[in-house]
Scaffold this motif. Sequence first.
Motif, mmCIF file in Angstrom:
data_model
loop_
_atom_site.group_PDB
_atom_site.id
_atom_site.type_symbol
_atom_site.label_atom_id
_atom_site.label_comp_id
_atom_site.label_asym_id
_atom_site.label_seq_id
_atom_site.Cartn_x
_atom_site.Cartn_y
_atom_site.Cartn_z
ATOM 1 N N GLU A 1 0.548 -1.268 0.096
ATOM 2 C CA GLU A 1 -0.126 -0.463 -0.031
ATOM 3 C C GLU A 1 0.857 1.498 -0.008
ATOM 4 O OE1 GLU A 1 -2.414 -0.558 3.110
ATOM 5 O OE2 GLU A 1 -3.526 -2.022 2.728
ATOM 6 N N PHE A 2 1.149 1.596 -1.280
ATOM 7 C CA PHE A 2 1.888 2.902 -1.218
ATOM 8 C C PHE A 2 1.077 4.070 -0.892
ATOM 9 C CE2 PHE A 2 3.121 7.100 -4.056
ATOM 10 C CZ PHE A 2 4.124 6.852 -3.512
ATOM 11 N N TYR A 3 1.533 5.266 0.258
ATOM 12 C CA TYR A 3 1.443 5.943 0.295
ATOM 13 C C TYR A 3 2.596 7.319 0.997
ATOM 14 C CZ TYR A 3 2.363 5.751 5.302
ATOM 15 O OH TYR A 3 3.450 5.540 6.512
ATOM 16 N N ILE B 1 -12.863 20.635 -6.974
ATOM 17 C CA ILE B 1 -12.713 19.206 -6.353
ATOM 18 C C ILE B 1 -11.274 18.980 -6.987
ATOM 19 C CG2 ILE B 1 -12.289 16.799 -6.658
ATOM 20 C CD1 ILE B 1 -15.384 16.975 -6.088
ATOM 21 N N PRO B 2 -11.172 18.725 -8.947
ATOM 22 C CA PRO B 2 -9.731 19.775 -9.336
ATOM 23 C C PRO B 2 -8.704 20.209 -8.368
ATOM 24 C CG PRO B 2 -11.015 19.278 -10.697
ATOM 25 C CD PRO B 2 -12.138 19.656 -9.554
ATOM 26 N N SER B 3 -8.606 21.862 -8.006
ATOM 27 C CA SER B 3 -8.085 22.430 -7.183
ATOM 28 C C SER B 3 -7.452 22.239 -5.881
ATOM 29 C CB SER B 3 -8.109 23.611 -7.273
ATOM 30 O OG SER B 3 -9.461 24.318 -6.728
ATOM 31 N N TRP B 4 -8.962 21.237 -5.112
ATOM 32 C CA TRP B 4 -8.716 21.080 -3.660
ATOM 33 C C TRP B 4 -7.794 19.578 -4.079
ATOM 34 C CZ3 TRP B 4 -13.009 21.675 0.166
ATOM 35 C CH2 TRP B 4 -12.556 21.508 1.391
ATOM 36 N N MET B 5 -7.628 18.598 -5.116
ATOM 37 C CA MET B 5 -7.097 17.660 -5.287
ATOM 38 C C MET B 5 -5.754 18.135 -5.232
ATOM 39 S SD MET B 5 -8.843 15.387 -3.589
ATOM 40 C CE MET B 5 -7.547 14.189 -4.743
ATOM 41 N N GLU B 6 -4.895 19.072 -6.181
ATOM 42 C CA GLU B 6 -3.597 19.618 -5.955
ATOM 43 C C GLU B 6 -2.951 20.125 -4.450
ATOM 44 O OE1 GLU B 6 -3.542 22.534 -9.024
ATOM 45 O OE2 GLU B 6 -5.129 21.588 -11.088
ATOM 46 N N LEU B 7 -4.348 21.106 -4.614
ATOM 47 C CA LEU B 7 -3.660 21.386 -2.993
ATOM 48 C C LEU B 7 -2.958 20.332 -1.771
ATOM 49 C CD1 LEU B 7 -3.087 23.563 -0.585
ATOM 50 C CD2 LEU B 7 -5.237 23.598 -0.143
ATOM 51 N N LEU B 8 -3.987 19.511 -1.969
ATOM 52 C CA LEU B 8 -3.893 17.934 -0.963
ATOM 53 C C LEU B 8 -2.596 17.635 -1.320
ATOM 54 C CD1 LEU B 8 -4.915 15.553 0.421
ATOM 55 C CD2 LEU B 8 -5.431 14.463 -0.722
ATOM 56 N N THR C 1 -8.248 8.057 -3.077
ATOM 57 C CA THR C 1 -9.497 7.446 -3.802
ATOM 58 C C THR C 1 -10.921 7.710 -2.765
ATOM 59 O OG1 THR C 1 -8.277 6.280 -5.815
ATOM 60 C CG2 THR C 1 -10.651 5.170 -4.905
ATOM 61 N N ASP C 2 -10.432 6.841 -1.658
ATOM 62 C CA ASP C 2 -11.316 7.162 -0.151
ATOM 63 C C ASP C 2 -11.455 8.633 0.181
ATOM 64 O OD1 ASP C 2 -12.607 6.305 1.969
ATOM 65 O OD2 ASP C 2 -11.313 7.376 3.241
ATOM 66 N N TYR C 3 -10.573 9.249 -0.103
ATOM 67 C CA TYR C 3 -10.482 10.563 0.087
ATOM 68 C C TYR C 3 -11.322 11.851 -0.744
ATOM 69 C CZ TYR C 3 -9.128 15.427 1.010
ATOM 70 O OH TYR C 3 -9.345 17.171 1.834
ATOM 71 N N LEU D 1 -14.457 13.190 0.477
ATOM 72 C CA LEU D 1 -14.546 14.723 -0.030
ATOM 73 C C LEU D 1 -15.955 15.417 -0.811
ATOM 74 C CD1 LEU D 1 -13.461 17.736 -0.138
ATOM 75 C CD2 LEU D 1 -12.187 16.858 -2.152
ATOM 76 N N LYS D 2 -16.867 14.225 -2.271
ATOM 77 C CA LYS D 2 -18.022 15.196 -2.189
ATOM 78 C C LYS D 2 -18.990 14.973 -1.317
ATOM 79 C CE LYS D 2 -15.850 12.709 -7.370
ATOM 80 N NZ LYS D 2 -16.419 12.127 -7.797
ATOM 81 N N ILE D 3 -18.703 14.018 -0.269
ATOM 82 C CA ILE D 3 -20.276 14.124 0.237
ATOM 83 C C ILE D 3 -19.141 15.256 1.573
ATOM 84 C CG2 ILE D 3 -21.208 12.691 3.315
ATOM 85 C CD1 ILE D 3 -19.550 10.101 1.304
ATOM 86 N N CYS D 4 -18.501 15.942 1.633
ATOM 87 C CA CYS D 4 -18.443 16.957 2.529
ATOM 88 C C CYS D 4 -19.157 18.704 1.177
ATOM 89 C CB CYS D 4 -17.095 17.544 3.411
ATOM 90 S SG CYS D 4 -16.693 16.046 4.741
#
Length: 292
Positions: free
Chosen positions: A110-112, A142-149, A162-164, A168-171
């Motif tokens: 499991e890579f992170y 969402i795209p810019s949020w994921m870039e910040l992440l 993927t889980d995140y 995020l979509k639910i939030c």
Amino acid sequence: MENNAVISIEQVIDYIENHLSEKIDLETVSTTVNYSKYHLHRMFTETVGLTIHDYVQRRQLTEAAKLLVFSDKPIIEIAFICGYESQQSFTTAFTAMYKTSPAQYRDKQEFYPLLLQVVIHNKKVNTTLTKNNIRFATIEDIPSWMELLRLVVDGYPVLDETDYLHKLKICIQNKQALVLKDGDLLIGALAFSIPPCCIEFLGIHPQYRKRGIQKFFLDALIEDYYPEQDICITTYRKGDRADTGYRKELQKLGFAERELLIEFGYPTQRFVLTAKCSETNDKRLSSNKTEI
């Protein structure tokens, strides 16, 4: 941050990324970009939020983790590829950051990442932003949020994108996600859950970390959305070498230490920011007890 300084840091990052298989230190980099060590150290830390040593170590170990999961290269070879002179020194550094040995990490498959390549922008930082510029996030963010992440992934160990993304979509749908933009650049984001009010993510663009943006989000959350509630968040435990300053920042913001936790197999600690009304009530109760 002036544009010429930003361009210089881009050159430094490019050099580091192209030499991750080598031993890289401040002196080597400063000679390459023709800057004094003191000036380069200060400029790099202010822009990226990490020292050159910390940036290099986290990038090398991230690349090592990737090779452990996605290749069958021997661990000693991976150690050499990622700039370490021995398997022992590599194992010590890897275990300190990932909380597991290279062999155990490989077994989990499991890579992170500890840190992905930092991408900085050349625009002038807007110093007039306030909490009033914060708004609810939308699906379009969402795209810019994921870039910040990916820029602040050093603060979120064991991250599964993927889980995140699913959470995020639910939030966003539940109006539990806030964003702050400087023009078209997303510079801050906060996701939370209720009840109780828990911060699931608070990310600030590295070039804005010293602009008080974290407090803007807390003020918005407390004053505009959830007054009279304690706010909790989890972060690294004391002494964790993977922590790049998140504990210290939370303490500056008024969070207090609470219980130790294990999240997704990683040792963390919960912090709580007590609601102002709770503090007032506590003082009133203490006063009443004294009078009695």
